[in-house]
Design a protein around this motif. Structure first.
Motif, PDB file in Angstrom:
ATOM      1  N   UNK A   1       5.443  11.491 -10.429  1.00 23.77           N
ATOM      2  CA  UNK A   1       5.082  11.502 -11.856  1.00 23.77           C
ATOM      3  C   UNK A   1       5.914  10.540 -12.697  1.00 23.77           C
ATOM      4  N   UNK A   2       7.091  10.139 -12.219  1.00 30.24           N
ATOM      5  CA  UNK A   2       7.924   9.197 -12.966  1.00 30.24           C
ATOM      6  C   UNK A   2       7.527   7.749 -12.724  1.00 30.24           C
ATOM      7  N   UNK A   3       6.606   7.517 -11.784  1.00 29.92           N
ATOM      8  CA  UNK A   3       6.204   6.146 -11.461  1.00 29.92           C
ATOM      9  C   UNK A   3       4.720   5.896 -11.667  1.00 29.92           C
ATOM     10  N   UNK A   4       3.983   6.935 -12.065  1.00 34.14           N
ATOM     11  CA  UNK A   4       2.534   6.769 -12.214  1.00 34.14           C
ATOM     12  C   UNK A   4       2.181   5.727 -13.269  1.00 34.14           C
TER      13      UNK A   4
ATOM     14  N   UNK B   1      -3.202  -3.213 -11.785  1.00 34.43           N
ATOM     15  CA  UNK B   1      -2.580  -3.028 -10.473  1.00 34.43           C
ATOM     16  C   UNK B   1      -3.610  -2.526  -9.463  1.00 34.43           C
ATOM     17  N   UNK B   2      -4.408  -1.564  -9.886  1.00 32.86           N
ATOM     18  CA  UNK B   2      -5.398  -0.991  -8.982  1.00 32.86           C
ATOM     19  C   UNK B   2      -6.461  -2.027  -8.592  1.00 32.86           C
ATOM     20  N   UNK B   3      -6.816  -2.881  -9.538  1.00 30.86           N
ATOM     21  CA  UNK B   3      -7.793  -3.922  -9.243  1.00 30.86           C
ATOM     22  C   UNK B   3      -7.201  -4.964  -8.295  1.00 30.86           C
ATOM     23  N   UNK B   4      -5.908  -5.295  -8.492  1.00 27.88           N
ATOM     24  CA  UNK B   4      -5.266  -6.293  -7.631  1.00 27.88           C
ATOM     25  C   UNK B   4      -5.189  -5.807  -6.192  1.00 27.88           C
ATOM     26  N   UNK B   5      -5.094  -4.503  -6.025  1.00 24.25           N
ATOM     27  CA  UNK B   5      -5.035  -3.914  -4.680  1.00 24.25           C
ATOM     28  C   UNK B   5      -6.282  -4.257  -3.869  1.00 24.25           C
TER      29      UNK B   5
ATOM     30  N   UNK C   1       0.831  -1.206   0.000  1.00 19.15           N
ATOM     31  CA  UNK C   1       0.000   0.000   0.000  1.00 19.15           C
ATOM     32  C   UNK C   1       0.865   1.254   0.000  1.00 19.15           C
ATOM     33  N   UNK C   2       1.945   1.239   0.788  1.00 20.52           N
ATOM     34  CA  UNK C   2       2.857   2.392   0.819  1.00 20.52           C
ATOM     35  C   UNK C   2       3.472   2.631  -0.549  1.00 20.52           C
ATOM     36  N   UNK C   3       3.857   1.582  -1.235  1.00 22.57           N
ATOM     37  CA  UNK C   3       4.482   1.720  -2.557  1.00 22.57           C
ATOM     38  C   UNK C   3       3.482   2.196  -3.596  1.00 22.57           C
ATOM     39  N   UNK C   4       2.242   1.721  -3.498  1.00 16.70           N
ATOM     40  CA  UNK C   4       1.213   2.206  -4.414  1.00 16.70           C
ATOM     41  C   UNK C   4       1.014   3.713  -4.253  1.00 16.70           C
ATOM     42  N   UNK C   5       0.961   4.179  -3.016  1.00 15.33           N
ATOM     43  CA  UNK C   5       0.743   5.601  -2.774  1.00 15.33           C
ATOM     44  C   UNK C   5       1.952   6.428  -3.192  1.00 15.33           C
ATOM     45  N   UNK C   6       3.138   5.843  -3.067  1.00 12.87           N
ATOM     46  CA  UNK C   6       4.343   6.530  -3.531  1.00 12.87           C
ATOM     47  C   UNK C   6       4.305   6.703  -5.048  1.00 12.87           C
TER      48      UNK C   6
END
Length: 270
Positions: free
Chosen positions: A170-173, A180-184, A160-165
């Protein structure tokens, strides 16, 4: 099998990490030369949850290697034609020849993971995969391929922390795909699918090795170190390389610099 790794209390310093990584990457080059010289065939599979740190480890692993020898395979979703093929067919096309190493950034285990959880395969297709996968891997091993499988295990909180990071960088969006969002939202479903996958595919000829990836730098060092310990390589004597004197120039004149278009120089402040 729960997917909750134990966290390490003391993190390695950046200086020690870089020093250790250089040493391991030097050994990776020795391993590469041994693979090339002996005709060894090596397959390394990287699996795990989204944001578990697979990509970062693969990047450090392949950084010093010759891409002609060490190939990274990260296949997109199958085409309509590929969906009608034998399931393992498109993966088999990327298996190494003599003197090569293939690294699968996700592999045929998509069927036991994302396809199972997201409903992209039928129950019958999933059951057939669990039956046939161990036999497929035993066949690879019997053919002389060394198969090493890594599962990167990350805790719910760290993922969860890495997703929010990624969301704020902008270089990781781009790493936050709809999948990925569905797997969360399907943490437990993925846990159940992974546990079932391990029951059927954690076989003697090709066992799963779990990498605790809550601390990325530790995971990278631990995984690369383990990989080196699994390959029976040895340092080979290198032929000396001698840079001979360049031959004398024979009157070649370069065209005027004004005829070429150069990239503008920008200001690089300290």
């Amino acid at each position: 099998m729960a997917d909750e790794p134990k966290t390490t209390s003391t993190k390695i310093s950046d200086k020690k990490y870089e020093k250790r990584l250089v040493l391991l990457q030097t050994e990776l080059v020795k391993m590469q030369e041994w693979i090339k010289a002996t005709g060894h065939r090596l397959v390394v599979i990287f699996e795990g949850r989204d944001a578990a740190g697979k990509g970062g480890t693969i990047k450090r692993l392949t950084e010093p290697l010759n891409p002609r020898i060490a190939q990274v395979v990260a296949l997109p979703a199958p085409t309509e034609r590929e969906k009608t093929q034998w399931y393992f067919q498109r993966y088999a096309a990327h298996l190494p020849a003599a003197g090569e190493m293939t690294i699968f950034d996700r592999s045929w285990y998509n069927r036991a993971g994302v396809e199972r959880v997201m409903g992209f395969c039928t129950d019958e297709e999933h059951e057939e995969f669990l039956r046939s996968c161990p036999e497929f891997e035993r066949m690879l091993v019997r053919s002389g391929i060394q198969l090493i499988k890594y599962w990167f295990s990350v805790s719910d909180e760290e993922q969860e922390r890495r997703f929010r990071e990624r969301l704020s960088d902008p270089t990781k969006r781009w790493k936050l795909s709809p999948m990925d969002l569905e797997s969360r939202k399907r943490w437990e479903d993925y846990s159940r699918a992974k546990d079932e996958m391990f029951v059927h595919t954690d076989i003697e000829q090709a066992p799963w090795y779990v990498v605790n990836s809550d601390v990325k730098k530790h995971a990278r060092l631990n995984c690369i170190s383990h990989l080196l310990s699994m390959v029976p390589y040895e340092e080979l004597a290198q032929e000396p390389i001698r840079l001979e004197e360049r031959p004398p120039r024979k009157g070649y004149a370069r065209p005027p610099m004004e005829t070429q278009t150069f990239v503008p120089e920008t200001q690089h402040e300290e």
